[in-house]
Design a protein around this motif. Sequence first.
Motif, PDB file in Angstrom:
ATOM      1  N   MET A  44      10.148  -1.044   5.573  1.00  0.00           N
ATOM      2  CA  MET A  44      10.638  -2.133   6.405  1.00  0.00           C
ATOM      3  C   MET A  44      11.330  -1.602   7.658  1.00  0.00           C
ATOM      4  O   MET A  44      11.142  -2.110   8.752  1.00  0.00           O
ATOM      5  CB  MET A  44      11.605  -3.013   5.597  1.00  0.00           C
ATOM      6  N   ARG A  45      12.117  -0.532   7.488  1.00  0.00           N
ATOM      7  CA  ARG A  45      12.814   0.032   8.641  1.00  0.00           C
ATOM      8  C   ARG A  45      11.828   0.469   9.710  1.00  0.00           C
ATOM      9  O   ARG A  45      12.019   0.237  10.913  1.00  0.00           O
ATOM     10  CB  ARG A  45      13.656   1.225   8.181  1.00  0.00           C
ATOM     11  N   GLU A  46      10.726   1.090   9.286  1.00  0.00           N
ATOM     12  CA  GLU A  46       9.729   1.559  10.249  1.00  0.00           C
ATOM     13  C   GLU A  46       9.072   0.380  10.966  1.00  0.00           C
ATOM     14  O   GLU A  46       8.795   0.451  12.158  1.00  0.00           O
ATOM     15  CB  GLU A  46       8.680   2.411   9.536  1.00  0.00           C
ATOM     16  N   LEU A  47       8.822  -0.721  10.232  1.00  0.00           N
ATOM     17  CA  LEU A  47       8.210  -1.892  10.850  1.00  0.00           C
ATOM     18  C   LEU A  47       9.161  -2.535  11.859  1.00  0.00           C
ATOM     19  O   LEU A  47       8.736  -2.986  12.931  1.00  0.00           O
ATOM     20  CB  LEU A  47       7.800  -2.907   9.783  1.00  0.00           C
ATOM     21  N   ILE A  48      10.432  -2.581  11.525  1.00  0.00           N
ATOM     22  CA  ILE A  48      11.414  -3.134  12.464  1.00  0.00           C
ATOM     23  C   ILE A  48      11.465  -2.288  13.732  1.00  0.00           C
ATOM     24  O   ILE A  48      11.589  -2.807  14.850  1.00  0.00           O
ATOM     25  CB  ILE A  48      12.796  -3.227  11.794  1.00  0.00           C
ATOM     26  N   ASP A  49      11.347  -0.967  13.580  1.00  0.00           N
ATOM     27  CA  ASP A  49      11.303  -0.098  14.757  1.00  0.00           C
ATOM     28  C   ASP A  49      10.091  -0.438  15.622  1.00  0.00           C
ATOM     29  O   ASP A  49      10.183  -0.446  16.868  1.00  0.00           O
ATOM     30  CB  ASP A  49      11.238   1.366  14.327  1.00  0.00           C
ATOM     31  N   LEU A  50       8.948  -0.732  14.994  1.00  0.00           N
ATOM     32  CA  LEU A  50       7.754  -1.092  15.748  1.00  0.00           C
ATOM     33  C   LEU A  50       7.945  -2.420  16.473  1.00  0.00           C
ATOM     34  O   LEU A  50       7.465  -2.591  17.602  1.00  0.00           O
ATOM     35  CB  LEU A  50       6.541  -1.166  14.817  1.00  0.00           C
ATOM     36  N   VAL A  51       8.630  -3.366  15.844  1.00  0.00           N
ATOM     37  CA  VAL A  51       8.936  -4.639  16.509  1.00  0.00           C
ATOM     38  C   VAL A  51       9.771  -4.386  17.762  1.00  0.00           C
ATOM     39  O   VAL A  51       9.520  -4.961  18.825  1.00  0.00           O
ATOM     40  CB  VAL A  51       9.689  -5.600  15.558  1.00  0.00           C
ATOM     41  N   ASP A  52      10.747  -3.515  17.649  1.00  0.00           N
ATOM     42  CA  ASP A  52      11.599  -3.212  18.805  1.00  0.00           C
ATOM     43  C   ASP A  52      10.783  -2.600  19.942  1.00  0.00           C
ATOM     44  O   ASP A  52      11.004  -2.918  21.119  1.00  0.00           O
ATOM     45  CB  ASP A  52      12.724  -2.262  18.386  1.00  0.00           C
ATOM     46  N   VAL A  53       9.846  -1.727  19.606  1.00  0.00           N
ATOM     47  CA  VAL A  53       8.987  -1.137  20.625  1.00  0.00           C
ATOM     48  C   VAL A  53       8.141  -2.216  21.294  1.00  0.00           C
ATOM     49  O   VAL A  53       8.021  -2.261  22.531  1.00  0.00           O
ATOM     50  CB  VAL A  53       8.083  -0.051  20.004  1.00  0.00           C
ATOM     51  N   ALA A  54       7.550  -3.089  20.481  1.00  0.00           N
ATOM     52  CA  ALA A  54       6.713  -4.162  21.025  1.00  0.00           C
ATOM     53  C   ALA A  54       7.524  -5.113  21.895  1.00  0.00           C
ATOM     54  O   ALA A  54       7.048  -5.566  22.950  1.00  0.00           O
ATOM     55  CB  ALA A  54       6.031  -4.920  19.891  1.00  0.00           C
ATOM     56  N   ARG A  55       8.730  -5.423  21.475  1.00  0.00           N
ATOM     57  CA  ARG A  55       9.579  -6.309  22.272  1.00  0.00           C
ATOM     58  C   ARG A  55       9.910  -5.681  23.624  1.00  0.00           C
ATOM     59  O   ARG A  55       9.922  -6.357  24.659  1.00  0.00           O
ATOM     60  CB  ARG A  55      10.862  -6.636  21.504  1.00  0.00           C
ATOM     61  N   THR A  56      10.193  -4.375  23.628  1.00  0.00           N
ATOM     62  CA  THR A  56      10.482  -3.681  24.882  1.00  0.00           C
ATOM     63  C   THR A  56       9.281  -3.712  25.818  1.00  0.00           C
ATOM     64  O   THR A  56       9.403  -4.014  27.015  1.00  0.00           O
ATOM     65  CB  THR A  56      10.895  -2.227  24.602  1.00  0.00           C
ATOM     66  N   ALA A  57       8.104  -3.410  25.272  1.00  0.00           N
ATOM     67  CA  ALA A  57       6.892  -3.400  26.091  1.00  0.00           C
ATOM     68  C   ALA A  57       6.588  -4.793  26.635  1.00  0.00           C
ATOM     69  O   ALA A  57       6.236  -4.950  27.817  1.00  0.00           O
ATOM     70  CB  ALA A  57       5.715  -2.885  25.261  1.00  0.00           C
ATOM     71  N   ALA A  58       6.710  -5.813  25.792  1.00  0.00           N
ATOM     72  CA  ALA A  58       6.435  -7.182  26.227  1.00  0.00           C
ATOM     73  C   ALA A  58       7.437  -7.635  27.283  1.00  0.00           C
ATOM     74  O   ALA A  58       7.074  -8.325  28.250  1.00  0.00           O
ATOM     75  CB  ALA A  58       6.470  -8.122  25.027  1.00  0.00           C
ATOM     76  N   ALA A  59       8.703  -7.265  27.119  1.00  0.00           N
ATOM     77  CA  ALA A  59       9.727  -7.657  28.095  1.00  0.00           C
ATOM     78  C   ALA A  59       9.463  -7.037  29.458  1.00  0.00           C
ATOM     79  O   ALA A  59       9.650  -7.686  30.500  1.00  0.00           O
ATOM     80  CB  ALA A  59      11.108  -7.256  27.587  1.00  0.00           C
ATOM     81  N   ARG A  60       9.021  -5.792  29.479  1.00  0.00           N
ATOM     82  CA  ARG A  60       8.716  -5.152  30.749  1.00  0.00           C
ATOM     83  C   ARG A  60       7.549  -5.848  31.446  1.00  0.00           C
ATOM     84  O   ARG A  60       7.579  -6.070  32.665  1.00  0.00           O
ATOM     85  CB  ARG A  60       8.400  -3.673  30.514  1.00  0.00           C
ATOM     86  N   ALA A  61       6.531  -6.206  30.660  1.00  0.00           N
ATOM     87  CA  ALA A  61       5.389  -6.916  31.249  1.00  0.00           C
ATOM     88  C   ALA A  61       5.795  -8.295  31.736  1.00  0.00           C
ATOM     89  O   ALA A  61       5.363  -8.748  32.801  1.00  0.00           O
ATOM     90  CB  ALA A  61       4.268  -7.018  30.222  1.00  0.00           C
ATOM     91  N   ALA A  62       6.636  -8.989  30.959  1.00  0.00           N
ATOM     92  CA  ALA A  62       7.088 -10.324  31.355  1.00  0.00           C
ATOM     93  C   ALA A  62       7.875 -10.271  32.662  1.00  0.00           C
ATOM     94  O   ALA A  62       7.724 -11.141  33.532  1.00  0.00           O
ATOM     95  CB  ALA A  62       7.935 -10.934  30.243  1.00  0.00           C
TER      96      ALA A  62
END
Length: 262
Positions: free
Chosen positions: A1-19
């Motif tokens: 679960m910890r690793e998946l949460i880390d992946l969510v954080d990465v995806a959120r960062t990437a999406a925020a930059r694109a937004a």
Amino acid sequence: MRELIDLVDVARTAAARAATLLRGLPRLAPGAWTEKSRHDFVSDADRGAEALIANTLRDRVPEGYIVGEELTPTMPADGELVWIVDPLDGTTNFLHGYPQYAVSIGCLVHGELAVGVVHDVPRDLVYHAVRGGGAWVGSQRLAISTIKAADHALIGTGFPFKRVDVLEPYLRQFTAVTRASSGLRRAGSAALDLVDVAAGRLDGFWELTLAPWDVAAGVVLIREAGGIVTTLEGDADVLGGGSIVAGNPDVHAWLRDVLRSA
């Protein structure tokens, strides 16, 4: 679960930059649009957002494979970690200044959808989900609707604007669902339509021709919010580039029956 949460954080960062990039762009004149296929446009906005996302994902998770609508639109046969990216879901809306478009990033881990992030660009809302961890917008947990009666259900849909060959069967389905439900909505971004199902604003959704990047993140959100997503035939694997039917358990079952009968 910890690793998946880390992946969510990465995806959120990437999406925020694109937004942020998309919000800062001026409205593009039609001369800057490119028609990839019938009624399907792309612009430098899509390509720039995808490049920014890809660079962020590669920097943070170098071992991941990236599938993106504009740069790398081929799903790998296998892969331990696969990002599925739509840098601008709702391109036509964006080009017309219609405020319904999003950045969508899903992630397959060992072949299973495990992470989903949809960033609603005009509203600057970030929806995220991780397998086994629920679906959220900010600190608010998402839950599908509890409506069971078809005549009370509000259903979302997407027109087959790229595939006029399936327009006739789609119109039969449209007629059948219109007659039986309380209403239909079509806003032009599948990622945000799926978010609306996860948030309980729509009771169900269907579309006949969607690509993996259109649905990957939204599927995770709906399933983690308690909903069901399958193909029209009932297959849980919806990344094959075809139909999708989503909703709470009662509406999903009813909607599939109506669509197949039509």
